[in-house]
Scaffold this motif. Structure first.
Motif, short mmCIF file in Angstrom:
data_model
loop_
_atom_site.label_atom_id
_atom_site.label_comp_id
_atom_site.label_asym_id
_atom_site.label_seq_id
_atom_site.Cartn_x
_atom_site.Cartn_y
_atom_site.Cartn_z
N GLN A 245 2.16 -3.85 -6.56
CA GLN A 245 1.82 -3.15 -5.33
C GLN A 245 3.11 -2.77 -4.60
OE1 GLN A 245 0.23 -5.36 -1.94
NE2 GLN A 245 -1.20 -3.71 -1.50
N LEU A 246 3.22 -1.50 -4.22
CA LEU A 246 4.40 -1.03 -3.50
C LEU A 246 3.95 -0.05 -2.42
CD1 LEU A 246 7.45 -0.75 -3.06
CD2 LEU A 246 7.46 1.04 -4.83
N ILE A 247 4.33 -0.35 -1.17
CA ILE A 247 4.03 0.51 -0.03
C ILE A 247 5.33 0.71 0.74
CG2 ILE A 247 2.74 0.72 2.13
CD1 ILE A 247 0.55 -1.00 0.90
N PHE A 248 5.73 1.97 0.94
CA PHE A 248 6.97 2.22 1.68
C PHE A 248 6.94 3.61 2.31
CE2 PHE A 248 7.79 4.08 -2.44
CZ PHE A 248 8.66 5.14 -2.20
N SER A 249 7.85 3.81 3.28
CA SER A 249 8.02 5.10 3.95
C SER A 249 9.48 5.50 3.83
CB SER A 249 7.63 5.01 5.43
OG SER A 249 6.30 4.58 5.58
N CYS A 250 9.74 6.80 3.77
CA CYS A 250 11.11 7.27 3.64
C CYS A 250 11.26 8.64 4.27
CB CYS A 250 11.54 7.30 2.18
SG CYS A 250 10.59 8.44 1.17
N GLN A 251 12.52 9.11 4.37
CA GLN A 251 12.82 10.43 4.88
C GLN A 251 13.17 11.38 3.74
OE1 GLN A 251 15.99 10.00 7.74
NE2 GLN A 251 14.61 9.39 9.39
N ASN A 252 12.80 12.64 3.89
CA ASN A 252 13.15 13.71 2.95
C ASN A 252 12.93 13.30 1.50
OD1 ASN A 252 13.94 16.25 2.20
ND2 ASN A 252 16.12 15.76 2.19
N LEU A 253 11.69 13.07 1.16
CA LEU A 253 11.32 12.64 -0.18
C LEU A 253 11.50 13.76 -1.20
CD1 LEU A 253 9.98 10.28 -1.79
CD2 LEU A 253 7.80 11.43 -1.39
N THR A 254 12.13 13.43 -2.33
CA THR A 254 12.25 14.35 -3.46
C THR A 254 12.01 13.57 -4.75
OG1 THR A 254 14.62 13.96 -3.82
CG2 THR A 254 14.02 15.69 -2.23
N PHE A 255 11.68 14.29 -5.81
CA PHE A 255 11.50 13.60 -7.09
C PHE A 255 12.82 13.04 -7.61
CE2 PHE A 255 7.26 15.43 -7.40
CZ PHE A 255 6.58 14.41 -8.03
#
Length: 358
Positions: A245-255
């Motif tokens: 299980q992984l839950i996270f938030s980030c800025q300027n998401l790219t592949f």
């Protein structure tokens, strides 16, 4: 006592019904309904009692009518309306702690502990030698110098520990006991945390995330409630290959960020993935076909996938790539698109997880 309809049922069926009820409900609903039921209650030996929302009267009533060696799980609280049941338990039943010889799980919730209660709790831990799980939730200490170390030392070697918002507790001795940790920050030490399986962090300002991941190689669940921004070093999820299980938030998401920088594609055991990003300039992030390829190749066990992406460019997006058989029938992951009311941003998100955004 009058005839009770349950008296017609065999013991085996009644015990099966008890499996779907809490210990509190069993006692409050069935005690003194008939001699037959009372005998079953007396012989039943798997009571799980949760007193978080119980008044002091109900707490005292149940414990006054139950044999302590029949309790396998106990939850005590000093929260609202409980009347200080934790203090009552320590003072009234201290001479009977040895009778809790089948207690496997103990949860302490919302308790401000003073020195006298702490000393009594240490004595209880000495006698709860079959305890296998201790869950401490919102525990604070008043005038206790050793920060719970003496209490932890009384637990048997097989007892695992879960902590939620217990910043005052010294966990340095729990490297082979701590199983779950939720806190504003992780006060980690230099040793490996071999039993730690789940971490939930609210603040990364004082935490070196990669150092933490390096110390917890057996981690199964990681929830990062705050945003991973430009002031935070990118996490290297390659350090925790067993994550489910992984839950996270980030800025300027790219592949490129997902694969090259944080190594998300290496987490082949993931079953639950949730990503939130408030700004993205990568058009592939909004392409369901590209996500299908990435998810299918990287996560063969993935069951639940939720996301919230905000697109800052003035450009129309289509949901067609998220309306294919893969999304709607195979995975049953449903995606919605919304225009922000006060800006030109577009929001792409899964429902029902992020449906409050609509």
């Amino acid at each position: 006592m009058l005839f009770f309809a349950f008296d017609r049922l065999p013991v085996e069926l009644i015990l099966m019904i008890f499996q779907y009820l809490s210990g509190n409900d069993i006692f409050l609903s069935f005690l003194n309904t008939s001699f037959y039921i009372n005998n079953i209650l007396k012989s039943y030996n798997k009571y799980s009692l949760n007193f978080i929302s119980s008044t002091r009267e109900k707490f005292d009533y149940i414990l006054s009518n139950i044999e302590f060696n029949k309790i396998i799980s106990l939850t005590l609280s000093n929260g609202e309306l409980t009347g200080g049941q934790f203090n009552l338990f320590l003072s009234k039943y201290s001479s009977s702690f040895y009778l809790f010889n089948n207690l496997y799980s103990l949860t302490l919730h919302c308790i401000q502990m003073k020195k006298i209660e702490y000393i009594q709790l240490i004595e209880a831990f000495k006698q709860f030698q079959n305890l296998r799980l201790l869950y401490l939730n919102q525990i604070s200490l008043i005038d206790i110098d050793d920060c719970f170390i003496s209490a932890f030392n009384q637990l048997n070697s097989h007892c695992l520990i879960k902590l939620n918002n217990c910043e005052q507790l010294n966990i340095s001795s729990l490297s082979n006991k701590l199983q779950y940790w939720k806190s504003n920050c992780f006060n980690f030490y230099r040793q490996q945390w071999t039993c730690l399986r789940a971490i939930q962090l609210k603040d990364l300002s004082r935490t070196s995330l990669n150092h933490l991941l390096h110390l917890t190689p057996q981690l199964i669940s990681l929830i990062i409630e705050c945003e991973i921004d430009k002031n935070t070093s990118s996490p290297n999820f390659r350090l925790v290959p067993n994550l489910k299980q992984l839950i996270f938030s980030c800025q300027n998401l790219t592949f490129h960020y997902l694969i090259v920088e944080i190594g998300l594609d290496t987490l082949s055991k993931l079953k639950h993935l949730q990503i939130k990003c408030n700004a993205s300039t990568d058009e592939l992030i909004f392409n369901g076909d590209h996500w299908k390829i990435f998810l299918s190749q990287s996560f063969s066990y993935l069951i639940k996938f939720d996301f919230y992406f905000k697109y800052s460019y003035k450009k129309n997006l289509s949901l067609n790539t998220f309306r294919t058989q893969f999304w709607l029938e195979d995975k049953k992951w449903f995606v919605a698109l919304c225009h922000c009311q006060y800006s030109n941003n577009l929001e792409l998100f899964t429902v029902p997880c992020f449906n409050t955004t609509i």
